[in-house]
Design a protein around this motif. Structure first.
Motif, PDB file in Angstrom:
ATOM      1  N   THR A  27       0.849  -1.179   0.000  1.00 41.07           N
ATOM      2  CA  THR A  27       0.000   0.000   0.000  1.00 41.07           C
ATOM      3  C   THR A  27       0.893   1.240   0.000  1.00 41.07           C
ATOM      4  O   THR A  27       2.117   1.152  -0.027  1.00 41.07           O
ATOM      5  N   ALA A  28       0.260   2.406   0.066  1.00 47.81           N
ATOM      6  CA  ALA A  28       1.022   3.650   0.079  1.00 47.81           C
ATOM      7  C   ALA A  28       1.862   3.799   1.339  1.00 47.81           C
ATOM      8  O   ALA A  28       2.849   4.541   1.352  1.00 47.81           O
ATOM      9  N   THR A  29       1.490   3.086   2.401  1.00 47.55           N
ATOM     10  CA  THR A  29       2.157   3.306   3.687  1.00 47.55           C
ATOM     11  C   THR A  29       2.781   2.054   4.294  1.00 47.55           C
ATOM     12  O   THR A  29       3.417   2.143   5.342  1.00 47.55           O
ATOM     13  N   ARG A  30       2.617   0.885   3.677  1.00 44.94           N
ATOM     14  CA  ARG A  30       3.172  -0.333   4.257  1.00 44.94           C
ATOM     15  C   ARG A  30       3.510  -1.330   3.159  1.00 44.94           C
ATOM     16  O   ARG A  30       2.964  -1.268   2.043  1.00 44.94           O
ATOM     17  N   ALA A  31       4.424  -2.265   3.484  1.00 46.38           N
ATOM     18  CA  ALA A  31       4.918  -3.200   2.484  1.00 46.38           C
ATOM     19  C   ALA A  31       3.883  -4.257   2.112  1.00 46.38           C
ATOM     20  O   ALA A  31       3.855  -4.733   0.981  1.00 46.38           O
ATOM     21  N   PHE A  32       3.033  -4.650   3.049  1.00 48.10           N
ATOM     22  CA  PHE A  32       2.032  -5.678   2.779  1.00 48.10           C
ATOM     23  C   PHE A  32       0.685  -5.249   3.343  1.00 48.10           C
ATOM     24  O   PHE A  32       0.611  -4.630   4.405  1.00 48.10           O
ATOM     25  N   ARG A  33      -0.358  -5.595   2.631  1.00 50.21           N
ATOM     26  CA  ARG A  33      -1.699  -5.308   3.125  1.00 50.21           C
ATOM     27  C   ARG A  33      -2.057  -6.261   4.259  1.00 50.21           C
ATOM     28  O   ARG A  33      -1.576  -7.380   4.308  1.00 50.21           O
ATOM     29  N   SER A  34      -2.940  -5.802   5.148  1.00 48.78           N
ATOM     30  CA  SER A  34      -3.375  -6.624   6.271  1.00 48.78           C
ATOM     31  C   SER A  34      -4.666  -7.335   5.917  1.00 48.78           C
ATOM     32  O   SER A  34      -5.690  -6.688   5.663  1.00 48.78           O
ATOM     33  N   GLY A  35      -4.616  -8.668   5.915  1.00 49.20           N
ATOM     34  CA  GLY A  35      -5.831  -9.433   5.656  1.00 49.20           C
ATOM     35  C   GLY A  35      -6.855  -9.250   6.756  1.00 49.20           C
ATOM     36  O   GLY A  35      -8.065  -9.200   6.494  1.00 49.20           O
ATOM     37  N   GLN A  36      -6.380  -9.127   8.004  1.00 46.50           N
ATOM     38  CA  GLN A  36      -7.302  -8.910   9.119  1.00 46.50           C
ATOM     39  C   GLN A  36      -8.018  -7.570   8.981  1.00 46.50           C
ATOM     40  O   GLN A  36      -9.227  -7.473   9.215  1.00 46.50           O
ATOM     41  N   ASP A  37      -7.271  -6.542   8.601  1.00 45.14           N
ATOM     42  CA  ASP A  37      -7.897  -5.223   8.410  1.00 45.14           C
ATOM     43  C   ASP A  37      -8.924  -5.272   7.290  1.00 45.14           C
ATOM     44  O   ASP A  37      -9.962  -4.605   7.359  1.00 45.14           O
ATOM     45  N   HIS A  38      -8.617  -6.049   6.249  1.00 45.76           N
ATOM     46  CA  HIS A  38      -9.568  -6.198   5.137  1.00 45.76           C
ATOM     47  C   HIS A  38     -10.884  -6.794   5.628  1.00 45.76           C
ATOM     48  O   HIS A  38     -11.971  -6.309   5.278  1.00 45.76           O
ATOM     49  N   LYS A  39     -10.803  -7.825   6.450  1.00 41.67           N
ATOM     50  CA  LYS A  39     -12.024  -8.445   6.961  1.00 41.67           C
ATOM     51  C   LYS A  39     -12.785  -7.490   7.875  1.00 41.67           C
ATOM     52  O   LYS A  39     -14.022  -7.378   7.794  1.00 41.67           O
ATOM     53  N   ARG A  40     -12.066  -6.824   8.761  1.00 42.65           N
ATOM     54  CA  ARG A  40     -12.725  -5.879   9.672  1.00 42.65           C
ATOM     55  C   ARG A  40     -13.422  -4.764   8.893  1.00 42.65           C
ATOM     56  O   ARG A  40     -14.575  -4.410   9.176  1.00 42.65           O
ATOM     57  N   ALA A  41     -12.721  -4.192   7.935  1.00 36.66           N
ATOM     58  CA  ALA A  41     -13.285  -3.087   7.166  1.00 36.66           C
ATOM     59  C   ALA A  41     -14.502  -3.520   6.360  1.00 36.66           C
ATOM     60  O   ALA A  41     -15.491  -2.783   6.247  1.00 36.66           O
ATOM     61  N   THR A  42     -14.444  -4.736   5.813  1.00 31.03           N
ATOM     62  CA  THR A  42     -15.571  -5.230   5.022  1.00 31.03           C
ATOM     63  C   THR A  42     -16.806  -5.440   5.893  1.00 31.03           C
ATOM     64  O   THR A  42     -17.929  -5.067   5.508  1.00 31.03           O
ATOM     65  N   LEU A  43     -16.637  -6.018   7.067  1.00 27.00           N
ATOM     66  CA  LEU A  43     -17.774  -6.224   7.973  1.00 27.00           C
ATOM     67  C   LEU A  43     -18.366  -4.891   8.413  1.00 27.00           C
ATOM     68  O   LEU A  43     -19.601  -4.734   8.459  1.00 27.00           O
ATOM     69  N   GLU A  44     -17.518  -3.927   8.735  1.00 25.77           N
ATOM     70  CA  GLU A  44     -18.020  -2.606   9.119  1.00 25.77           C
ATOM     71  C   GLU A  44     -18.785  -1.970   7.966  1.00 25.77           C
ATOM     72  O   GLU A  44     -19.821  -1.322   8.173  1.00 25.77           O
ATOM     73  N   ARG A  45     -18.300  -2.157   6.772  1.00 30.65           N
ATOM     74  CA  ARG A  45     -18.977  -1.602   5.601  1.00 30.65           C
ATOM     75  C   ARG A  45     -20.357  -2.225   5.414  1.00 30.65           C
ATOM     76  O   ARG A  45     -21.331  -1.524   5.114  1.00 30.65           O
ATOM     77  N   LEU A  46     -20.440  -3.542   5.594  1.00 32.70           N
ATOM     78  CA  LEU A  46     -21.731  -4.214   5.450  1.00 32.70           C
ATOM     79  C   LEU A  46     -22.731  -3.720   6.498  1.00 32.70           C
ATOM     80  O   LEU A  46     -23.923  -3.559   6.204  1.00 32.70           O
ATOM     81  N   ALA A  47     -22.257  -3.488   7.730  1.00 32.33           N
ATOM     82  CA  ALA A  47     -23.152  -2.985   8.774  1.00 32.33           C
ATOM     83  C   ALA A  47     -23.673  -1.597   8.420  1.00 32.33           C
ATOM     84  O   ALA A  47     -24.832  -1.261   8.709  1.00 32.33           O
ATOM     85  N   LEU A  48     -22.829  -0.788   7.803  1.00 32.81           N
ATOM     86  CA  LEU A  48     -23.242   0.559   7.409  1.00 32.81           C
ATOM     87  C   LEU A  48     -24.191   0.530   6.225  1.00 32.81           C
ATOM     88  O   LEU A  48     -25.189   1.269   6.194  1.00 32.81           O
ATOM     89  N   GLU A  49     -23.902  -0.330   5.260  1.00 32.06           N
ATOM     90  CA  GLU A  49     -24.712  -0.375   4.041  1.00 32.06           C
ATOM     91  C   GLU A  49     -26.044  -1.082   4.247  1.00 32.06           C
ATOM     92  O   GLU A  49     -27.043  -0.731   3.603  1.00 32.06           O
ATOM     93  N   PHE A  50     -26.075  -2.087   5.148  1.00 27.82           N
ATOM     94  CA  PHE A  50     -27.285  -2.881   5.352  1.00 27.82           C
ATOM     95  C   PHE A  50     -27.597  -2.988   6.843  1.00 27.82           C
ATOM     96  O   PHE A  50     -27.475  -4.075   7.441  1.00 27.82           O
TER      97      PHE A  50
END
Length: 349
Positions: free
Chosen positions: A243-266
């Protein structure tokens, strides 16, 4: 202190401010694009199934250069994992989306990934969208529209939940991803039957497959799910690159962000969260339950076998978080179905 604004990182960083790994990746992609273009590779859009609501759709796709220009692989083909990584991403490129007769332009990110929201009015059910870019063939994808009346859905992990991979062990992860014939991957016993029963009890309920796997392997995963009779649903994957700020993306952050997004959208949907005890699903799901208790009907955790747990580096110890909703544990789909029945969750659907 009052009146002091909190500093936030800029959304778009200048090239010289990118992480060193990201700059190196960008240089490699630029070199690869130049070589592929000279060899006559074709601009291609690979469209992925997605989801939406009655007032938006989420468009997921990749804009790449490929040898053949064909966006979709043969669903019956036997394909080694490394072939999924042979395409060259078109960074910051544009594509067009046609939905309900209207056309919209979308933009890819540094890795060629399109993740865009298109507003509109849509009926609950399935909507087909078309995607293309300059001089490319048209690819299609299915978007599942989740209506306001929909109150139940399923979020499922993939690795070691529906498919045995022992992903946390680095060598085996690389072997499964890059080398192993996709037909040799093993389904978890009874899970497809469990999912089929859930969708039978609640027809038209959305099922979303949430994984830390890269978008490159989406066609492989889709073929695996289809071949093993899992209900059709969008794959919500990520990008392994820096990413722009780190060498590898976080899979855990991806899951957390996706769940939060689903709660907001639905906000009206109560999700059945399904995962395994070999990674971080218990911790991530527990956090989500604490933050959104009204959006979870239950958490179902598939327990790894002793051998799988060894290859996975052990079992998660559980965080003790997320109390207030039923937590179900069993080693396979039949066991989870039995315990869901015992706890009255099936009858409440």
């Amino acid at each position: 202190m009052a009146g002091v604004k909190k500093k936030t990182a800029p959304r778009n960083l200048a090239p010289e401010m990118l992480h060193t790994a990201a700059r190196l990746e960008d240089r490699y992609h630029a070199w690869a694009r130049e070589k592929a273009t000279k060899r006559g590779w074709h601009r291609t859009v690979i469209a992925y199934d997605s989801y939406g609501s009655e007032n938006f759709i989420r468009v997921l796709a990749r804009v790449v250069l490929t040898k053949t220009g064909q966006p979709a692989a043969d669903t019956q083909a036997s394909i080694r994992g490394w072939r999924s990584f042979g395409n060259v991403p078109l960074s910051d490129d544009h594509a067009w989306v046609r939905v309900n007769g209207a056309e919209h332009m979308v933009t890819a990110d540094r890795g060629g990934i399109v993740d865009a929201i298109i507003p509109g009015e849509f009926e609950p059910g399935n909507v087909e969208i078309e995607l293309w870019t300059d001089d490319s063939l048209v690819d299609t994808a299915n978007v599942r529209i989740i209506g306001q009346e929909q109150g139940f859905g399923i979020v499922s992990d993939i690795d070691d939940t529906v498919m045995v991979t022992a992903l946390p062990r680095p060598f085996l992860a690389a072997w499964n991803t890059f080398v192993l014939d996709e037909h040799a991957r093993s389904p978890v016993a009874g899970m497809s039957v469990l999912y089929d029963r859930l969708t039978y009890l609640r027809p038209n309920s959305p099922i979303l497959y949430l994984s830390t796997g890269p978008w490159n392997v989406a066609p492989t995963l889709k073929r695996f799910l289809t071949r093993n009779m899992y209900p059709v649903g969008p794959l919500l994957l990520t990008d392994w690159g820096p990413t722009a700020t780190r060498a590898f993306r976080s899979g855990q952050d991806h899951k957390r962000a996706t769940l939060e997004r689903l709660a907001l959208e639905f906000p009206q949907v109560k999700w059945l969260l399904i995962g395994d005890d070999g990674q971080h699903d218990e911790e991530i799901y527990g956090e989500f339950v604490e933050n959104h208790p009204d959006n979870v009907v239950a958490v179902a955790i598939r327990q790894l076998t002793v051998g799988e747990a060894v290859w996975a580096g052990g079992r998660s110890k559980g965080s003790g978080r997320g109390q207030g909703v039923p937590w179900i544990y069993a080693p396979d789909g039949a066991g989870l179905a039995s315990k869901l029945t015992e706890r009255g969750i099936f009858s409440s659907l």
